[in-house]
Design a protein around this motif. Structure first.
Motif, PDB file in Angstrom:
ATOM      1  N   ASP A 142       0.876  -1.171   0.000  1.00 51.20           N
ATOM      2  CA  ASP A 142       0.000   0.000   0.000  1.00 51.20           C
ATOM      3  C   ASP A 142       0.912   1.220   0.000  1.00 51.20           C
ATOM      4  OD1 ASP A 142      -1.796   2.010   0.375  1.00 51.20           O
ATOM      5  OD2 ASP A 142      -2.511   1.331   2.329  1.00 51.20           O
ATOM      6  N   CYS A 143       0.892   1.980  -1.094  1.00 51.83           N
ATOM      7  CA  CYS A 143       1.832   3.090  -1.205  1.00 51.83           C
ATOM      8  C   CYS A 143       1.421   4.293  -0.365  1.00 51.83           C
ATOM      9  CB  CYS A 143       2.009   3.507  -2.660  1.00 51.83           C
ATOM     10  SG  CYS A 143       0.576   4.297  -3.393  1.00 51.83           S
ATOM     11  N   SER A 144       0.198   4.298   0.179  1.00 51.68           N
ATOM     12  CA  SER A 144      -0.257   5.462   0.944  1.00 51.68           C
ATOM     13  C   SER A 144       0.638   5.731   2.148  1.00 51.68           C
ATOM     14  CB  SER A 144      -1.702   5.267   1.400  1.00 51.68           C
ATOM     15  OG  SER A 144      -1.824   4.161   2.270  1.00 51.68           O
ATOM     16  N   GLY A 145       1.160   4.673   2.764  1.00 56.02           N
ATOM     17  CA  GLY A 145       2.019   4.863   3.921  1.00 56.02           C
ATOM     18  C   GLY A 145       3.433   5.280   3.572  1.00 56.02           C
ATOM     19  N   LEU A 146       3.765   5.268   2.269  1.00 55.87           N
ATOM     20  CA  LEU A 146       5.114   5.608   1.836  1.00 55.87           C
ATOM     21  C   LEU A 146       5.230   7.039   1.343  1.00 55.87           C
ATOM     22  CD1 LEU A 146       5.921   2.336  -0.144  1.00 55.87           C
ATOM     23  CD2 LEU A 146       6.496   2.870   2.221  1.00 55.87           C
ATOM     24  N   ILE A 147       4.103   7.720   1.243  1.00 53.63           N
ATOM     25  CA  ILE A 147       4.099   9.097   0.755  1.00 53.63           C
ATOM     26  C   ILE A 147       3.542   9.998   1.847  1.00 53.63           C
ATOM     27  CG2 ILE A 147       3.184  10.670  -0.990  1.00 53.63           C
ATOM     28  CD1 ILE A 147       3.053   8.287  -2.880  1.00 53.63           C
ATOM     29  N   ASN A 148       4.306  11.010   2.199  1.00 48.63           N
ATOM     30  CA  ASN A 148       3.897  11.941   3.245  1.00 48.63           C
ATOM     31  C   ASN A 148       4.353  13.347   2.883  1.00 48.63           C
ATOM     32  OD1 ASN A 148       6.720  12.082   4.077  1.00 48.63           O
ATOM     33  ND2 ASN A 148       6.367  10.033   4.944  1.00 48.63           N
ATOM     34  N   GLU A 149       4.225  14.275   3.817  1.00 44.83           N
ATOM     35  CA  GLU A 149       4.527  15.674   3.526  1.00 44.83           C
ATOM     36  C   GLU A 149       6.012  15.909   3.224  1.00 44.83           C
ATOM     37  OE1 GLU A 149       4.871  17.016   8.237  1.00 44.83           O
ATOM     38  OE2 GLU A 149       3.176  17.663   7.000  1.00 44.83           O
ATOM     39  N   THR A 150       6.865  14.972   3.646  1.00 46.36           N
ATOM     40  CA  THR A 150       8.298  15.159   3.399  1.00 46.36           C
ATOM     41  C   THR A 150       8.705  14.794   1.971  1.00 46.36           C
ATOM     42  OG1 THR A 150       8.861  12.926   4.171  1.00 46.36           O
ATOM     43  CG2 THR A 150       8.817  14.695   5.822  1.00 46.36           C
ATOM     44  N   ASN A 151       7.952  13.912   1.329  1.00 43.52           N
ATOM     45  CA  ASN A 151       8.336  13.503  -0.030  1.00 43.52           C
ATOM     46  C   ASN A 151       7.213  13.674  -1.052  1.00 43.52           C
ATOM     47  OD1 ASN A 151       6.577  11.443   0.612  1.00 43.52           O
ATOM     48  ND2 ASN A 151       8.020   9.780   0.218  1.00 43.52           N
ATOM     49  N   GLU A 152       6.153  14.334  -0.653  1.00 38.46           N
ATOM     50  CA  GLU A 152       4.997  14.470  -1.548  1.00 38.46           C
ATOM     51  C   GLU A 152       5.352  15.163  -2.850  1.00 38.46           C
ATOM     52  OE1 GLU A 152       0.338  16.009  -1.382  1.00 38.46           O
ATOM     53  OE2 GLU A 152       1.722  16.504   0.237  1.00 38.46           O
ATOM     54  N   LYS A 153       6.281  16.119  -2.782  1.00 43.78           N
ATOM     55  CA  LYS A 153       6.627  16.890  -3.972  1.00 43.78           C
ATOM     56  C   LYS A 153       7.841  16.331  -4.704  1.00 43.78           C
ATOM     57  CE  LYS A 153       4.600  21.196  -2.284  1.00 43.78           C
ATOM     58  NZ  LYS A 153       4.832  22.635  -1.970  1.00 43.78           N
ATOM     59  N   SER A 154       8.379  15.216  -4.235  1.00 43.50           N
ATOM     60  CA  SER A 154       9.536  14.613  -4.883  1.00 43.50           C
ATOM     61  C   SER A 154       9.121  13.891  -6.168  1.00 43.50           C
ATOM     62  CB  SER A 154      10.212  13.606  -3.944  1.00 43.50           C
ATOM     63  OG  SER A 154      10.629  14.231  -2.755  1.00 43.50           O
ATOM     64  N   TYR A 155      10.078  13.781  -7.080  1.00 47.22           N
ATOM     65  CA  TYR A 155       9.855  13.010  -8.300  1.00 47.22           C
ATOM     66  C   TYR A 155       9.969  11.534  -7.935  1.00 47.22           C
ATOM     67  CZ  TYR A 155      10.387  11.550 -13.186  1.00 47.22           C
ATOM     68  OH  TYR A 155      10.228  10.961 -14.410  1.00 47.22           O
ATOM     69  N   LYS A 156       8.944  10.740  -8.293  1.00 43.06           N
ATOM     70  CA  LYS A 156       8.883   9.355  -7.828  1.00 43.06           C
ATOM     71  C   LYS A 156       8.591   8.380  -8.972  1.00 43.06           C
ATOM     72  CE  LYS A 156       5.903  10.734  -4.663  1.00 43.06           C
ATOM     73  NZ  LYS A 156       6.255  12.167  -4.581  1.00 43.06           N
ATOM     74  N   ILE A 157       9.260   7.238  -8.895  1.00 40.35           N
ATOM     75  CA  ILE A 157       9.006   6.114  -9.798  1.00 40.35           C
ATOM     76  C   ILE A 157       8.552   4.932  -8.955  1.00 40.35           C
ATOM     77  CG2 ILE A 157      10.020   4.480 -11.441  1.00 40.35           C
ATOM     78  CD1 ILE A 157      12.037   6.656 -12.180  1.00 40.35           C
ATOM     79  N   ALA A 158       7.438   4.322  -9.319  1.00 35.47           N
ATOM     80  CA  ALA A 158       6.921   3.147  -8.605  1.00 35.47           C
ATOM     81  C   ALA A 158       7.207   1.899  -9.428  1.00 35.47           C
ATOM     82  CB  ALA A 158       5.427   3.291  -8.353  1.00 35.47           C
ATOM     83  N   LEU A 159       7.833   0.926  -8.799  1.00 35.89           N
ATOM     84  CA  LEU A 159       8.134  -0.358  -9.436  1.00 35.89           C
ATOM     85  C   LEU A 159       7.243  -1.408  -8.788  1.00 35.89           C
ATOM     86  CD1 LEU A 159      10.006  -2.036 -11.315  1.00 35.89           C
ATOM     87  CD2 LEU A 159      11.594  -2.225  -9.390  1.00 35.89           C
ATOM     88  N   ILE A 160       6.295  -1.955  -9.556  1.00 35.32           N
ATOM     89  CA  ILE A 160       5.363  -2.945  -9.022  1.00 35.32           C
ATOM     90  C   ILE A 160       4.971  -3.911 -10.127  1.00 35.32           C
ATOM     91  CG2 ILE A 160       3.407  -1.360  -9.365  1.00 35.32           C
ATOM     92  CD1 ILE A 160       2.102  -2.760  -6.905  1.00 35.32           C
ATOM     93  N   HIS A 161       4.984  -5.182  -9.833  1.00 39.03           N
ATOM     94  CA  HIS A 161       4.818  -6.212 -10.853  1.00 39.03           C
ATOM     95  C   HIS A 161       3.476  -6.119 -11.579  1.00 39.03           C
ATOM     96  CE1 HIS A 161       5.594 -10.011 -12.821  1.00 39.03           C
ATOM     97  NE2 HIS A 161       4.457 -10.521 -12.358  1.00 39.03           N
ATOM     98  N   GLN A 162       2.389  -6.027 -10.834  1.00 39.34           N
ATOM     99  CA  GLN A 162       1.056  -6.067 -11.434  1.00 39.34           C
ATOM    100  C   GLN A 162       0.582  -4.665 -11.861  1.00 39.34           C
ATOM    101  OE1 GLN A 162       1.884  -7.433  -8.508  1.00 39.34           O
ATOM    102  NE2 GLN A 162       1.055  -9.490  -8.276  1.00 39.34           N
ATOM    103  N   PRO A 163       0.200  -4.506 -13.119  1.00 42.84           N
ATOM    104  CA  PRO A 163      -0.149  -3.168 -13.620  1.00 42.84           C
ATOM    105  C   PRO A 163      -1.439  -2.582 -13.071  1.00 42.84           C
ATOM    106  CG  PRO A 163      -0.508  -4.821 -15.329  1.00 42.84           C
ATOM    107  CD  PRO A 163       0.201  -5.513 -14.206  1.00 42.84           C
ATOM    108  N   ASP A 164      -2.390  -3.392 -12.635  1.00 41.28           N
ATOM    109  CA  ASP A 164      -3.677  -2.850 -12.201  1.00 41.28           C
ATOM    110  C   ASP A 164      -3.579  -2.031 -10.922  1.00 41.28           C
ATOM    111  OD1 ASP A 164      -4.988  -3.752 -14.395  1.00 41.28           O
ATOM    112  OD2 ASP A 164      -6.237  -5.237 -13.370  1.00 41.28           O
ATOM    113  N   TYR A 165      -2.432  -2.040 -10.258  1.00 45.27           N
ATOM    114  CA  TYR A 165      -2.244  -1.144  -9.120  1.00 45.27           C
ATOM    115  C   TYR A 165      -2.161   0.310  -9.573  1.00 45.27           C
ATOM    116  CZ  TYR A 165      -1.737  -4.784  -5.650  1.00 45.27           C
ATOM    117  OH  TYR A 165      -1.996  -5.829  -4.794  1.00 45.27           O
ATOM    118  N   PHE A 166      -2.153   0.525 -10.873  1.00 42.65           N
ATOM    119  CA  PHE A 166      -2.138   1.883 -11.421  1.00 42.65           C
ATOM    120  C   PHE A 166      -3.342   2.696 -10.935  1.00 42.65           C
ATOM    121  CE2 PHE A 166      -2.803   4.823 -15.158  1.00 42.65           C
ATOM    122  CZ  PHE A 166      -1.700   5.629 -14.899  1.00 42.65           C
TER     123      PHE A 166
END
Length: 272
Positions: A169-193
């Motif tokens: 669950d990526c919600s716990g990995l994004i907060n006010e400290t990194n919300e504006k950072s450029y991010k790449i998500a690596l996840i096997h299953q595409p429907d998590y899009f």
């Protein structure tokens, strides 16, 4: 009326000939058992300036099942190394079914070279024997991400890499400290899009579906999988987030054919 029928017959013959030619070409491509390198440029204004031109080699769905697959993998790795890549990412599924020659697999994957790290997530097949697959990747020089974030430092700038598993669950990995950072998500299953696109993540890299095996023009891949039903192949954009799905390095042993979904590894160039 006769002229109209005559024109229709000509059009029908042209379409038929085109379809036959396409099938012959696809048969030829299939017989070569090739894996192509697909190059993609991803442009986003929020990319830190220093990362302009940063290159990522992306492999997914190796689906290794016999020794010949290792020979083929070694060949494509040589091609990737010649590209002088900045980072290597692996999107999951080392083996088609059971593991084999684990040490040899690690030795081949260890040959992959990059300047700023090699990172991986586990696929659904890997999680059937997560300890073995994690060890193979670790021995090969990959850092396996289990629902976590890593900073990627390049010159004087930083982007963030988020590695998610199918329980993540990526919600716990994004907060006010990194919300504006450029991010790449690596996840096997595409429907998590559907979830990923709700957050400030610029790019998601996935595999799993193998492009749907049979791609129909203007429709897309037709073979779907669990958590790969809504997004099957190609590139998709939603809420300023882009999803890129790799066709994967190798077919599963239960499937012998493809149509317009050639085996591939990807090179992604980040641009401002």
């Amino acid at each position: 009326m006769k002229k109209l029928i005559k024109k229709f017959k000509k059009l029908f013959l042209i379409v038929l000939c085109a379809l036959v030619a396409l099938c012959i070409f696809q048969w030829y491509e299939q017989s070569q058992d090739r894996c192509s390198i697909t190059k993609t440029t991803f442009t986003e204004n929020s990319l830190p300036k220093q990362f302009n031109g940063f290159t990522i080699g992306y492999l997914s769905d190796l689906n290794l099942s016999e020794k010949n697959d290792l020979t083929r993998l070694n060949s494509i790795i040589q091609d990737l190394n010649a590209k002088n890549l900045d980072m290597i990412l692996f999107g999951g599924d080392i083996f088609n079914e059971s593991s084999f020659e684990n040490n040899q697999v690690s030795k081949v994957l260890k040959k992959l070279q990059s300047h700023y790290g090699k990172f991986a997530v586990l696929g659904d097949k890997d999680q059937n024997d997560s300890s073995t697959c994690s060890n193979i990747l670790t021995e090969a020089g990959f850092e396996v991400l289990h629902n976590e974030v890593r900073n990627i430092y390049y010159k004087e700038d930083i982007i963030q890499l988020i590695g998610l598993e199918n329980t993540g669950d990526c919600s716990g990995l994004i907060n006010e400290t990194n919300e504006k950072s450029y991010k790449i998500a690596l996840i096997h299953q595409p429907d998590y899009f559907k979830e990923i696109s709700q957050y400030s993540i610029q790019l998601q890299l996935s595999g799993h579906t193998l492009g749907g095996y049979y791609k129909i023009p203007f429709i897309g891949g037709i073979e779907t999988k669990d958590k790969g039903e809504n997004y099957v192949n190609g590139k998709h954009t939603k809420n300023k987030t882009t999803l890129l799905i790799s066709n994967g390095f190798n077919k599963e042993s239960s499937e012998n054919h493809r149509f317009l979904t050639r085996d591939e590894v990807n090179i992604i160039t980040l641009k401002r």
